[in-house]
Motif scaffolding. Structure first.
Motif, short mmCIF file in Angstrom:
data_model
loop_
_atom_site.label_atom_id
_atom_site.label_comp_id
_atom_site.label_asym_id
_atom_site.label_seq_id
_atom_site.Cartn_x
_atom_site.Cartn_y
_atom_site.Cartn_z
N GLY A 74 -11.87 -2.19 -2.68
CA GLY A 74 -11.09 -1.23 -3.42
C GLY A 74 -11.62 0.19 -3.25
O GLY A 74 -12.56 0.43 -2.47
N ASP A 131 -4.33 -5.42 -9.08
CA ASP A 131 -5.28 -4.95 -8.07
C ASP A 131 -6.07 -6.13 -7.49
O ASP A 131 -6.31 -6.21 -6.28
CB ASP A 131 -6.26 -3.94 -8.68
N ILE A 178 2.94 -0.24 -4.58
CA ILE A 178 1.81 0.14 -5.45
C ILE A 178 1.84 1.62 -5.82
O ILE A 178 1.55 1.97 -6.97
CB ILE A 178 0.47 -0.25 -4.80
N THR A 208 -5.67 -7.66 -3.61
CA THR A 208 -6.87 -7.75 -2.77
C THR A 208 -7.02 -9.16 -2.22
O THR A 208 -7.28 -9.36 -1.04
CB THR A 208 -8.12 -7.35 -3.57
N GLN A 234 0.80 -1.22 0.00
CA GLN A 234 0.00 0.00 0.00
C GLN A 234 0.83 1.27 0.00
O GLN A 234 0.46 2.25 -0.65
CB GLN A 234 -0.93 0.02 1.22
N VAL A 246 -10.11 -2.87 -14.54
CA VAL A 246 -9.33 -3.22 -13.36
C VAL A 246 -8.09 -3.99 -13.78
O VAL A 246 -8.15 -4.89 -14.62
CB VAL A 246 -10.17 -4.06 -12.38
N LYS A 291 1.74 2.70 -9.68
CA LYS A 291 0.78 3.64 -10.24
C LYS A 291 1.48 4.82 -10.91
O LYS A 291 1.04 5.31 -11.96
CB LYS A 291 -0.16 4.15 -9.14
N ASN A 346 -10.66 -0.11 -8.32
CA ASN A 346 -10.10 1.13 -7.78
C ASN A 346 -10.47 2.33 -8.64
O ASN A 346 -9.88 3.39 -8.52
CB ASN A 346 -8.57 1.00 -7.68
N ASN A 382 -10.69 -0.18 1.22
CA ASN A 382 -9.52 -0.30 0.33
C ASN A 382 -8.21 -0.47 1.08
O ASN A 382 -7.15 -0.42 0.48
CB ASN A 382 -9.44 0.93 -0.58
#
Length: 319
Positions: A280, A210, A152, A214, A148, A206, A156, A254, A300
């Protein structure tokens, strides 16, 4: 790494506990899958956990303690003898405790330092170096922080950058690496139980990573995670659930939810014999429109999603 602080570690731990809910040993056993006898042995024989005690002597565990139990289990599953786990935790625990209460700028500086090392390995397309850095991050932080807060956000960032030559290739390199490693961890922590939870992308927008992450966050729950491939038709989810007979269907996204999402989900849940849950960023964004419906929202954040799923499956959390 973060700079040293003048606050004593015991004081830091105490201040951290004040801000956390405490759980009895039976609840910790349910959340982690580790029976109370083992939890007591880890405390008495190896000193791996130090729960607080009530006046009558009953053990109470914080979320930090629960995360430590999961960390211990992770090291054992990787082949480390329980007698040696304490030495590993002794190196990493001060950093994890400090990360919760030291100033955000110091925590972020440490995250950025790790991201820079990952970026350097990715830019060189050096999988050996990337694997080394990846392992070092995991030895310093719990799973949720690794993904997190460190990996990620960089993933991103690379995904959004397409201007310069080679940046798409860098993102594909990192994406492929992370997907393979998350799949490995899912196989490692898979709980072979008769109950199943299906995890699926809400739509084709998606990304596979992701969905994988999860599922990884939720994989400590006492049910087997079954992933459906990207591109799974929404209209055929009822068919899949009829044949698999899962305890829950979790849809992951997300992205900002479409205007008709609440209507589609409410229609879907009527055709299911299991719980329908949303996870998410879309979960938080759609929560208001789903209020009062039979569709549950997991949120999320890794630890929160895991706790809410456990409560939903036990029937202790209203949708």
């Amino acid at each position: 790494m973060p700079a040293h602080t003048d606050i004593a570690p015991d004081a830091l731990h105490a201040r951290s506990l004040e801000q956390e809910e405490l759980f009895p040993i039976r609840e910790v056993a349910r959340l982690t899958g580790i029976n109370p006898v083992t939890l007591r042995a880890w405390e008495r024989r190896y000193g791996l956990i130090q729960p607080t005690r009530t006046e009558s002597g009953h053990r109470l565990y914080s979320m930090s303690d629960i995360e430590k139990v999961r960390s211990i289990l992770g090291w054992i599953e990787r082949g480390v003898a329980v007698s040696k786990v304490g030495k590993i935790l002794a190196r990493t625990e001060p950093l994890q405790v400090l990360a919760k209460i030291i100033p955000d700028e110091l925590v972020q500086a440490d995250y950025i330092q790790w991201q820079q090392q990952v970026q350097a390995a990715v830019s060189a397309f050096d999988e050996v170096k990337l694997e080394q850095v990846y392992g070092q991050i995991f030895s310093s932080y719990p799973l949720t922080v690794v993904f997190q807060d460190i990996l990620i956000p960089l993933w991103k960032q690379l995904l959004r950058r397409h201007e310069a030559f080679g940046q798409t290739s860098e993102w594909l390199f990192l994406d492929g690496f992370l997907r393979s490693r998350v799949l490995q961890r899912l196989l490692l922590v898979r709980v072979l139980q008769p109950r199943r939870v299906i995890v699926c992308a809400l739509d084709e927008q998606v990304r596979e990573l992701d969905v994988l992450i999860t599922a990884l966050y939720l994989s400590h729950v006492d049910s087997a995670m079954q992933l459906l491939s990207i591109g799974q038709p929404f209209d055929e989810l009822t068919l899949v659930c009829e044949r698999v007979k899962p305890q829950a269907l979790i849809l992951v996204s997300n992205h900002a939810p479409a205007a008709d999402l609440a209507r589609r989900l409410n229609r879907l849940v009527l055709s299911l014999d299991c719980q329908l849950l949303l996870a998410g960023d879309a979960s938080d964004l759609a929560q208001e429109s789903l209020a009062g419906s039979s569709v549950g929202c997991l949120g999320n954040e890794g630890a929160v999603m895991r706790q809410r799923l456990k409560q939903f499956l036990a029937g202790n959390l209203d949708t």
